[in-house]
Enzyme design. Structure first.
Site, short mmCIF file in Angstrom:
data_model
loop_
_atom_site.label_atom_id
_atom_site.label_comp_id
_atom_site.label_asym_id
_atom_site.label_seq_id
_atom_site.Cartn_x
_atom_site.Cartn_y
_atom_site.Cartn_z
N LYS A 174 0.86 -1.18 0.00
CA LYS A 174 0.00 0.00 0.00
C LYS A 174 0.90 1.24 0.00
CE LYS A 174 -2.18 3.43 2.44
NZ LYS A 174 -1.94 4.36 1.33
N GLU A 249 9.63 2.18 10.93
CA GLU A 249 10.63 3.25 10.81
C GLU A 249 9.87 4.55 10.85
OE1 GLU A 249 13.73 2.99 11.11
OE2 GLU A 249 13.89 0.82 10.84
N CYS A 283 13.40 11.48 6.83
CA CYS A 283 13.47 11.18 8.26
C CYS A 283 14.89 11.34 8.77
CB CYS A 283 12.93 9.79 8.55
SG CYS A 283 13.80 8.52 7.66
N GLU A 384 9.36 16.65 15.12
CA GLU A 384 9.73 16.53 13.71
C GLU A 384 8.87 17.50 12.88
OE1 GLU A 384 8.81 12.84 11.43
OE2 GLU A 384 10.94 12.93 10.88
#
Ligand SMILES: NC(=O)C1=CN([C@@H]2O[C@H](COP(=O)(O)OP(=O)(O)OC[C@H]3O[C@@H](n4cnc5c(N)ncnc54)[C@H](OP(=O)(O)O)[C@@H]3O)[C@@H](O)[C@H]2O)C=CC1
Ligand SMILES: O=C(O)CCC(=O)C(=O)O
Length: 482
Positions: A174, A249, A283, A384
């Protein structure tokens, strides 16, 4: 506009509900890059069922035979590199050279794992019984669900699917909706490589529907996810509840430390490249720059001079260095964090605004942004942002730099710029991050090395290189007595 269907059991298929999602160009929202199925959980169940059936014969093939398919897929991807990279740039905004580099990386990952089919898969361990042979071998999990983000639409799906396949698993994939046309072009390469029906399947649609069903479907034995911390937590909890293996992750808040003996020009280049390439949407992107007070003024002056030279625009144009944010949602997140930084008392020394001039009004463009006087308690130093925003922090020495660098919930990647070997060793030992990099930017991953983070950045597992084997297989301990 091209329409991409789901790929299930070797065929392009429509979703039963007949709903579509249009993937737009973030540099020009008038352009629809592609249309995909906005599917339902039913399609996930169908894909999982075919994938489950295909697993029976796929796992029985030799590793070399499975590798042969991956070599073929690599060759096809390589022959379409220009087209796929261009689709990526149009669909999620990164510049064309970056998109080409990423697609080439996809080719290299496929070849690396194709070769893995011919490498050792276990150990012989001495038994206490002198007449017995004891060894380990690897068994695939079964069907693996692959849920990916939009920021690396070729590399991340391939670094998850290639190891899954070579170790004998089948896949239900997906992709993120924002990168679904690029993903479909990657799947075309697998189809044309001739993989048996049902071995690779792709279902497009919203995360809350398709991703969630991958998490809940009992025929899916393992789930690998890259994305936000919030969604990752839900994926992990859902998988744990039903006993599926999972790997997550998630985010980063990656620091670069610049000591007083550093090569300042090198550190400036790396801060800009690590923090602002791909519009900061990695990331592994640098977001905190922790600088020794003795060199702070020089570093700041050089950084500002270089950042002022950055050209922001459509990633297809050769003069563009930085493209748009991927979506309006992501642009708004970045602008919101800039506002938060100002309210918290950080000093905005460059950028901070959406760019709408020179034909950029139809895109999600934002200036590269730099704050100084950032303290570790501020949200812009802790959360973040996933955008082109750098937070400068001044420190007295390496000890203080490391304390600040570690004072976050994440621990993915970290860099230091120093010429002093003692500083390097101290950093390697005491920096809490899965990847520690010396005199190199925080972003940048080599496909043959383990990739993953400490603390909240990952589920403490590692992807890529030989480390991938730990997730995509189970160890069987075999004891043979004649
Ligand atoms: N670690 C990384 O590399 C990334 C981190 N992020 C971080 O996440 C923030 C938000 O980005 P966003 O794209 O919304 O990230 P998400 O974590 O929501 O998306 C990642 C993937 O998970 C899917 N997903 C969404 N909801 C669920 C669910 N309930 N169950 C299973 N899968 C689901 C998404 O589908 P879909 O989006 O198609 O609905 C997408 O395929 C960014 O600002 C950034 O901070 C984002 C991308 C990559
Ligand atoms: O830095 C890279 O190349 C990969 C980073 C990554 O995996 C990510 O942002 O999700």
């Amino acid at each position: 506009m091209t329409h991409y269907l789901n790929y299930i059991n070797g065929e392009w298929q429509q979703s039963a509900n007949n709903q579509k999602y249009q993937s737009i160009n973030p540099a020009n929202t008038n352009e629809i890059v592609g249309e995909v199925e906005n599917s339902t959980a039913v399609e996930v169940d169908t894909a999982a069922s075919y994938s489950h059936q295909a697993f029976v014969s796929w796992k029985k093939l030799s590793g070399a035979a499975r590798g042969h398919y991956l070599y073929k897929a690599a060759d096809i991807l390589e022959s379409r590199l220009e087209d796929i990279a261009e689709t990526m740039t149009k669909e999620m905004g990164k510049t064309l050279p970056e998109a080409k580099g990423e697609t080439a990386r996809g080719v290299a990952i496929l070849r690396y794992y194709a070769g893995e089919g011919m490498r050792e898969e276990g150990d012989v361990i001495p038994s206490t019984d002198a007449d017995a042979l004891m060894l380990t071998k690897r068994a695939p999990l079964g069907v693996v669900g692959v849920i990916t983000p939009w920021n690396f639409p070729v590399a991340i799906p391939i670094w998850k699917m290639a190891p899954a396949l070579i170790y004998g698993n089948t896949v239900v994939f997906k992709p993120a909706l924002e990168a679904s046309a690029t993903a479909a072009k990657v799947i075309e390469c697998f189809k044309e490589a001739g993989l048996p029906n049902g071995v690779v399947n792709m279902v497009n649609g919203e995360g809350g529907e398709i991703g969630q069903r991958i998490v809940d479907n009992p025929q899916i034995n393992g789930i690998t996810f890259t994305g936000s911390d919030k969604t990752g937590k839900m994926v992990g909890q859902g998988a744990l509840n039903r006993g599926a293996k999972y790997q997550l992750e998630m985010g980063g808040k990656n620091p670069v430390i610049v000591t007083n003996d550093a090569d300042i020009d090198l550190a400036v280049e790396a801060t800009i490249s690590g923090g602002l390439r791909s519009t900061g949407q990695k990331c592994t992107a640098t977001s905190r720059v922790i600088i020794d007070e003795k060199i702070y003024p020089t570093f700041k002056e050089k950084l500002l001079k270089k950042v002022k030279e950055i050209t922001v625009g459509n990633g297809l144009l050769p003069e563009t260095w930085m493209g748009p944010c991927v979506s309006e949602k992501q642009l708004n997140t970045v602008l919101e964090y800039i506002e938060i930084g100002e309210k918290e008392g950080a000093t905005l020394i460059h950028g901070g605004n959406r760019l709408t001039d020179n034909g950029r009004d139809q895109g999600f463009f934002v200036e590269p942004t730099i704050f100084e006087n950032v303290t570790t308690d501020m949200r812009i130093a802790q959360e973040e942002i996933f955008g082109p925003v750098l937070a400068l922090m001044k420190v007295k020495n390496l000890e203080e730099a490391l304390t600040i660098a570690n004072d976050v919930e994440f621990g993915l990647s970290a860099s230091i710029f120093t010429a002093n070997i003692q500083n390097m060793l101290h950093f390697i030992d005491d920096m809490e991050a899965g990847m520690v990099r010396i005199n190199a930017e925080s972003a940048g991953v080599e496909l043959q090395a383990p990739f993953g983070g400490m603390k909240k950045s990952s589920s403490h597992s590692r992807e890529q290189g030989q480390a991938a084997k730990e997730f995509y297989t189970n160890i069987k301990t075999v004891f043979i007595k004649g």
